[in-house]
Design an enzyme around this catalytic site. Structure first.
Site, mmCIF file in Angstrom:
data_model
loop_
_atom_site.group_PDB
_atom_site.id
_atom_site.type_symbol
_atom_site.label_atom_id
_atom_site.label_comp_id
_atom_site.label_asym_id
_atom_site.label_seq_id
_atom_site.Cartn_x
_atom_site.Cartn_y
_atom_site.Cartn_z
ATOM 1 C CB CYS A 1 84.701 24.685 -12.803
ATOM 2 S SG CYS A 1 85.091 25.273 -11.129
ATOM 3 C CG ASP B 1 84.898 30.257 -11.629
ATOM 4 O OD1 ASP B 1 84.314 31.270 -12.081
ATOM 5 O OD2 ASP B 1 85.996 30.307 -11.055
ATOM 6 C CG HIS C 1 87.971 27.568 -14.965
ATOM 7 N ND1 HIS C 1 88.331 28.683 -14.241
ATOM 8 C CD2 HIS C 1 87.350 26.747 -14.080
ATOM 9 C CE1 HIS C 1 87.911 28.548 -12.987
ATOM 10 N NE2 HIS C 1 87.318 27.381 -12.859
ATOM 11 N NE ARG D 1 86.039 33.598 -12.300
ATOM 12 C CZ ARG D 1 87.273 33.558 -11.790
ATOM 13 N NH1 ARG D 1 88.052 34.604 -11.890
ATOM 14 N NH2 ARG D 1 87.712 32.466 -11.196
ATOM 15 C CB CYS E 1 90.300 26.066 -11.596
ATOM 16 S SG CYS E 1 89.007 25.139 -10.744
HETATM 17 CO CO CO Z 1 87.062 26.289 -11.126
#
Ligand code: CO
Length: 213
Positions: A43, A45, A99, A47, A102
């Site tokens: 992803c 993302d 994750h 993090r 998400c």
């Molecule tokens: Co995500």
């Protein structure tokens, strides 16, 4: 310029210096080429940084990231990365890493319009619809969210197996295993969903390709 922006430029200089202190040939060696054993599909993302999570060095992971780690078979970007990884770099593993928590998955479970991303989220909604009977039966919202994250990863692994790129590699006897993981933002640990695929045997007949050449 913001402090943050100046800071990252400064960080880069420091990183080069400290890296060269411990290995004067670090960049020279990396510049020679790459033979990563793994393609990571994760992803976007911020993090979920691929290399950091698995303690991989530069040169060890080929990375593709998008919102909710999707394998969309008309996505030229994903197909190009996959083709290059499998046919040129000859990676041994392709790993889809989702994750918990998400935002893309969460958005797919709701109906709010966010913008152009609505059209990307639709791919995730298709996965929900495929498993809606089961997912709707989970009454606790967090449990349903977590389960959907996992199911989505599994579907993306299957979507990888459906591609002509992966099926052709298997047909040619190339050792290539697909894996599905979920990363825990709260813990840092990944969970191996044990949805490995290393041949198209488990693929629905509808998607099995017969190659004539
Ligand atoms: Co995500």
């Amino acid at each position: 310029m913001t402090d943050f922006y100046n800071q990252i430029l400064e960080n880069n200089k420091k990183w080069v210096e400290t890296t060269l202190e411990s290995d004067p040939n670090y960049f020279k060696d990396l510049a020679k080429g790459q033979t990563p054993p793994l393609l990571w599909i994760g992803c976007s993302d911020s993090r979920v940084p691929a290399n950091e999570i698995i303690g991989a060095k530069a040169g060890e992971v080929f990375v593709h990231r998008n919102i909710a780690n999707m394998v969309v078979h008309t996505d030229m970007n994903m197909l190009s990365v996959l083709d290059y990884a499998v046919n040129v770099l000859k990676v041994k593993h392709v790993l889809v890493c989702g994750h918990y928590g998400c935002g893309g998955i969460k958005a797919a479970m709701g109906n709010d319009s966010i913008g152009i991303i609505d059209n990307w989220i639709r791919h995730i909604k298709n996965v929900y619809r495929l498993h809606s009977k089961y997912l709707d039966s989970i009454h606790d919202e967090t449990s349903r969210f977590n389960k959907f994250v996992e199911i989505n990863v599994q579907e993306q692994v299957i979507d990888l197996a459906k591609t002509s790129i992966v099926q052709n590699a298997w047909r040619n006897g190339q050792i290539l295993t697909l894996h599905g993981w979920v990363y825990g933002l709260n813990s840092g640990y990944v969970t191996d969903l044990d949805v490995n695929m290393s041949s198209n045997d488990d693929l629905d007949d509808t998607y099995k390709l017969k190659f004539s050449i």
